[in-house]
Design a protein around this motif. Structure first.
Motif, mmCIF file in Angstrom:
data_model
loop_
_atom_site.group_PDB
_atom_site.id
_atom_site.type_symbol
_atom_site.label_atom_id
_atom_site.label_comp_id
_atom_site.label_asym_id
_atom_site.label_seq_id
_atom_site.Cartn_x
_atom_site.Cartn_y
_atom_site.Cartn_z
ATOM 1 N N ASN A 293 0.816 -1.223 0.000
ATOM 2 C CA ASN A 293 0.000 0.000 0.000
ATOM 3 C C ASN A 293 0.850 1.274 0.000
ATOM 4 O O ASN A 293 0.558 2.238 0.713
ATOM 5 C CB ASN A 293 -0.946 0.009 1.200
ATOM 6 N N LEU A 294 1.898 1.283 -0.802
ATOM 7 C CA LEU A 294 2.793 2.434 -0.859
ATOM 8 C C LEU A 294 2.151 3.561 -1.671
ATOM 9 O O LEU A 294 1.706 3.345 -2.802
ATOM 10 C CB LEU A 294 4.129 2.031 -1.488
ATOM 11 N N SER A 295 2.085 4.745 -1.094
ATOM 12 C CA SER A 295 1.528 5.914 -1.770
ATOM 13 C C SER A 295 2.479 7.084 -1.633
ATOM 14 O O SER A 295 3.142 7.249 -0.606
ATOM 15 C CB SER A 295 0.166 6.297 -1.176
ATOM 16 N N GLY A 296 2.572 7.877 -2.681
ATOM 17 C CA GLY A 296 3.435 9.051 -2.667
ATOM 18 C C GLY A 296 3.075 9.955 -3.823
ATOM 19 O O GLY A 296 1.982 9.840 -4.410
ATOM 20 N N GLU A 297 4.009 10.834 -4.187
ATOM 21 C CA GLU A 297 3.738 11.748 -5.288
ATOM 22 C C GLU A 297 3.605 10.982 -6.599
ATOM 23 O O GLU A 297 4.501 10.260 -7.013
ATOM 24 C CB GLU A 297 4.864 12.783 -5.403
ATOM 25 N N ARG A 298 2.421 11.087 -7.242
ATOM 26 C CA ARG A 298 2.115 10.500 -8.551
ATOM 27 C C ARG A 298 1.921 8.987 -8.516
ATOM 28 O O ARG A 298 1.940 8.331 -9.553
ATOM 29 C CB ARG A 298 3.181 10.872 -9.580
ATOM 30 N N PHE A 299 1.750 8.360 -7.330
ATOM 31 C CA PHE A 299 1.378 6.950 -7.262
ATOM 32 C C PHE A 299 0.662 6.685 -5.943
ATOM 33 O O PHE A 299 0.850 7.406 -4.961
ATOM 34 C CB PHE A 299 2.599 6.034 -7.395
ATOM 35 N N GLU A 300 -0.186 5.641 -5.936
ATOM 36 C CA GLU A 300 -0.920 5.328 -4.709
ATOM 37 C C GLU A 300 -1.269 3.852 -4.634
ATOM 38 O O GLU A 300 -1.494 3.188 -5.646
ATOM 39 C CB GLU A 300 -2.195 6.169 -4.613
ATOM 40 N N GLN A 301 -1.270 3.358 -3.386
ATOM 41 C CA GLN A 301 -1.693 2.002 -3.061
ATOM 42 C C GLN A 301 -0.990 0.947 -3.924
ATOM 43 O O GLN A 301 -1.614 0.060 -4.494
ATOM 44 C CB GLN A 301 -3.211 1.871 -3.198
ATOM 45 N N ILE A 302 0.346 1.039 -3.976
ATOM 46 C CA ILE A 302 1.139 0.074 -4.741
ATOM 47 C C ILE A 302 1.566 -1.068 -3.824
ATOM 48 O O ILE A 302 2.175 -0.834 -2.773
ATOM 49 C CB ILE A 302 2.380 0.746 -5.362
ATOM 50 N N SER A 303 1.255 -2.291 -4.220
ATOM 51 C CA SER A 303 1.636 -3.474 -3.440
ATOM 52 C C SER A 303 2.184 -4.546 -4.380
ATOM 53 O O SER A 303 1.581 -4.833 -5.427
ATOM 54 C CB SER A 303 0.433 -4.036 -2.678
ATOM 55 N N PHE A 304 3.316 -5.135 -4.017
ATOM 56 C CA PHE A 304 3.870 -6.256 -4.783
ATOM 57 C C PHE A 304 4.974 -6.929 -3.985
ATOM 58 O O PHE A 304 5.457 -6.393 -2.982
ATOM 59 C CB PHE A 304 4.401 -5.808 -6.150
ATOM 60 N N GLN A 305 5.353 -8.124 -4.431
ATOM 61 C CA GLN A 305 6.468 -8.865 -3.835
ATOM 62 C C GLN A 305 7.541 -9.104 -4.889
ATOM 63 O O GLN A 305 7.246 -9.280 -6.071
ATOM 64 C CB GLN A 305 5.995 -10.219 -3.297
ATOM 65 N N LEU A 306 8.787 -9.091 -4.442
ATOM 66 C CA LEU A 306 9.931 -9.414 -5.299
ATOM 67 C C LEU A 306 10.663 -10.579 -4.673
ATOM 68 O O LEU A 306 11.050 -10.520 -3.500
ATOM 69 C CB LEU A 306 10.864 -8.200 -5.439
ATOM 70 N N HIS A 307 10.838 -11.653 -5.444
ATOM 71 C CA HIS A 307 11.437 -12.880 -4.917
ATOM 72 C C HIS A 307 12.933 -12.971 -5.223
ATOM 73 O O HIS A 307 13.439 -12.313 -6.135
ATOM 74 C CB HIS A 307 10.723 -14.104 -5.502
ATOM 75 N N LYS A 308 13.580 -13.802 -4.464
ATOM 76 C CA LYS A 308 15.008 -14.065 -4.672
ATOM 77 C C LYS A 308 15.210 -14.666 -6.057
ATOM 78 O O LYS A 308 14.505 -15.595 -6.463
ATOM 79 C CB LYS A 308 15.521 -15.028 -3.598
ATOM 80 N N GLY A 309 16.153 -14.120 -6.821
ATOM 81 C CA GLY A 309 16.458 -14.629 -8.151
ATOM 82 C C GLY A 309 15.473 -14.206 -9.218
ATOM 83 O O GLY A 309 15.573 -14.665 -10.357
ATOM 84 N N GLU A 310 14.551 -13.307 -8.893
ATOM 85 C CA GLU A 310 13.510 -12.908 -9.841
ATOM 86 C C GLU A 310 13.832 -11.570 -10.489
ATOM 87 O O GLU A 310 14.355 -10.661 -9.852
ATOM 88 C CB GLU A 310 12.159 -12.789 -9.126
ATOM 89 N N ILE A 311 13.517 -11.476 -11.781
ATOM 90 C CA ILE A 311 13.514 -10.189 -12.469
ATOM 91 C C ILE A 311 12.057 -9.788 -12.635
ATOM 92 O O ILE A 311 11.308 -10.407 -13.403
ATOM 93 C CB ILE A 311 14.216 -10.266 -13.843
ATOM 94 N N LEU A 312 11.640 -8.790 -11.884
ATOM 95 C CA LEU A 312 10.261 -8.319 -11.890
ATOM 96 C C LEU A 312 10.178 -7.063 -12.750
ATOM 97 O O LEU A 312 10.757 -6.032 -12.419
ATOM 98 C CB LEU A 312 9.794 -8.018 -10.457
ATOM 99 N N GLY A 313 9.500 -7.156 -13.876
ATOM 100 C CA GLY A 313 9.384 -6.016 -14.772
ATOM 101 C C GLY A 313 8.317 -5.044 -14.316
ATOM 102 O O GLY A 313 7.338 -5.433 -13.680
#
Length: 487
Positions: free
Chosen positions: A259-279
């Motif tokens: 739920n990250l919100s700031g200037e020009r974005f809001e309610q961002i949620s995601f996970q990044l895993h070990k060894g993963e390239i997340l586009g």
């Protein structure tokens, strides 16, 4: 309209141009291709009077000319749009476009009403309603700045227009506007030299294409009689096959954004895993870079949490991010990533300088930098070379070396191949895949959809500051990404 005959230019230890000859016709869009370091920028600097050839001749409309300086080039009807912007952030759009050419009264004072009227007419011609003549350039987006740079060149009404990677920061709408304008200039008899690493653009726009490799002219073809593979082979001397690599992603979560919100974005949620390239995909201005800057502590966020290895962390400054094991390659490498007046070695150790006791160990720095130069294939005569003298791909490798030294668990890379040739891209891709295989988690922001499809295990799509979808590697297509990014 323009002929180059046996142009040669040598720098200490480097033959930048070796007996190059080519011609550009009136009413033609002539593409110029080559890897970074092939000599394209040197050739453009000679045509604009920033550099003088050691030998050879330039002919304009059949007449030999010696271009003394940029002002002389302008007087001869030559204008350029540089890849690295030449705008002054503290001046307005109008003041930048008509720099040193402002309308003045008989007392030498600038007539701002006339200046703004001329600028507005030009912006209207370019279909740029969102840019105002009185607006400070510092307040514009990268794409808007690029359009102002183009407007600045066109305000001179040149007979010959040189464009160096003009669409690198443009949205699809701005690119379409530019292409329509260039086609119109072609019908008016202008000669246009168009440099781009984006081959699909060249096949859409150009009439002919010339190739440089290692400062030497490789030939000119009609666009209708060549192929992307043939151009790549001429540019790099080998075929570059699109490599398909298996995923290195695991189930272990390295980074979790809630739920990250700031200037020009809001309610961002995601996970990044070990060894993963997340586009992370989205149109220019969608908020992707702002999300990255907030995670890395450059900008503050209003709400939400950042977790590393399952623990909530507070990142108020980039130093905090580095301490927690997060690295960041910014989009604008020359302005935000590199110390361009410092050496390659000093740039590599900038985030973690090796020490021997309380003192800076110059020999240790050079030794480390040399090992990374060899490991990443950074093409430079010496690690003492000034970073600003390197090609774009080698500058990017220098920044990657900086983070390899720090050895972060999470690496954010924003437009990692911006302005880099096809050969350099392949090398950067191999480095990123290698880091993922080592267990690093990478957040990859890119405006090039083929790049995301080639590298990413999953793709997040951002539109207007919101997460509008997530696609697996198997289901991701350019059409799916664009649908989520635009609708």
């Amino acid at each position: 309209m323009l002929q180059l005959l046996n142009i040669t230019k040598q720098f200490p230890g480097v033959m930048a141009l070796d007996n190059v000859s080519l011609s550009v016709d009136s009413g033609e869009i002539h593409a110029l291709c080559g890897e970074n370091g092939a000599g394209k920028s040197t050739l453009m600097n000679i045509l604009t009077g920033n550099l003088h050839p050691d030998s050879g001749q330039i002919l304009l409309n059949g007449q030999a000319v010696e271009i003394e300086n940029p002002a002389h080039a302008t007087a001869l009807g030559i204008a350029i749009v540089y890849q690295q912007l030449s705008l002054v952030d503290s001046l307005t759009v109008a003041e930048n476009i008509y720099a040193n050419r402002q309308p003045k009264n008989r007392f030498g004072l600038i007539q701002y009403k006339t200046l703004h009227a001329h600028t507005q007419a030009l912006l209207n011609e370019l279909a740029l309603p969102d840019i105002r003549p009185q607006e400070l350039v510092s307040e514009l987006s990268p794409g808007q700045k690029q359009m102002v740079e183009i407007a600045k060149a066109l305000s001179q009404n040149p007979a010959i227009l040189l464009l160096d990677e003009p669409t690198a920061s443009l949205t699809h709408r701005e690119t379409a506007t530019l292409f329509a304008l260039l086609r119109q200039l072609r019908t008016e008899g202008k000669a246009i030299v168009y440099i781009s690493h984006r081959l699909p653009e060249l096949f859409e726009l150009a009439d002919r294409v010339s190739v440089l490799k290692d400062g030497r002219y490789q030939g000119t073809d009609q666009m209708t009689s060549t192929t992307p593979d043939a151009l790549i082979s001429r540019m790099v001397g080998r075929r570059l096959m699109a490599e398909k690599s298996s995923s290195s992603a695991t189930d272990e979560v390295l980074l979790q954004i809630q739920n990250l919100s700031g200037e020009r974005f809001e309610q961002i949620s995601f996970q990044l895993h070990k060894g993963e390239i997340l586009g992370m995909a989205g149109l220019v201005g969608a908020g992707r870079t702002e999300i990255a800057r907030a995670i890395f502590g450059i900008d503050k966020h209003d709400s939400g949490t950042v977790q590393l290895h399952g623990e909530v962390v507070t990142i108020a400054h980039p130093a905090d991010a580095v301490r927690y094991g997060i690295g960041y390659l910014p989009e604008e490498r020359k302005r935000l990533g590199l110390f361009i007046e410092q050496s390659v070695a000093q740039n590599i150790v900038a985030a973690q300088s090796p020490a021997s006791g309380p003192w800076y160990n110059r020999n240790r720095v050079r030794s480390l930098a040399e090992s990374f130069r060899q490991q990443l294939g950074i093409r430079t005569p010496s690690v003492r070379e000034i970073a600003g003298n390197l090609s774009g791909g080698n500058q990017q490798k220098t920044m990657l070396a900086r983070w390899l030294l720090v050895n972060p668990d999470v690496l954010i890379v924003d437009e990692p191949t911006h302005g880099i040739d096809v050969g350099g891209k392949a090398e950067i891709y191999a480095i990123l895949r290698g880091l993922a295989a080592q267990g690093k988690g990478m957040l990859l922001i890119s405006s090039e959809l083929p790049e995301l499809l080639a590298l990413a295990d999953r793709i997040l799509v951002i539109r207007d500051g919101q997460l509008t979808g997530e696609l697996s590697r198997e289901e991701a297509t350019e059409e799916q990404i664009m649908m989520l990014a635009t609708q």
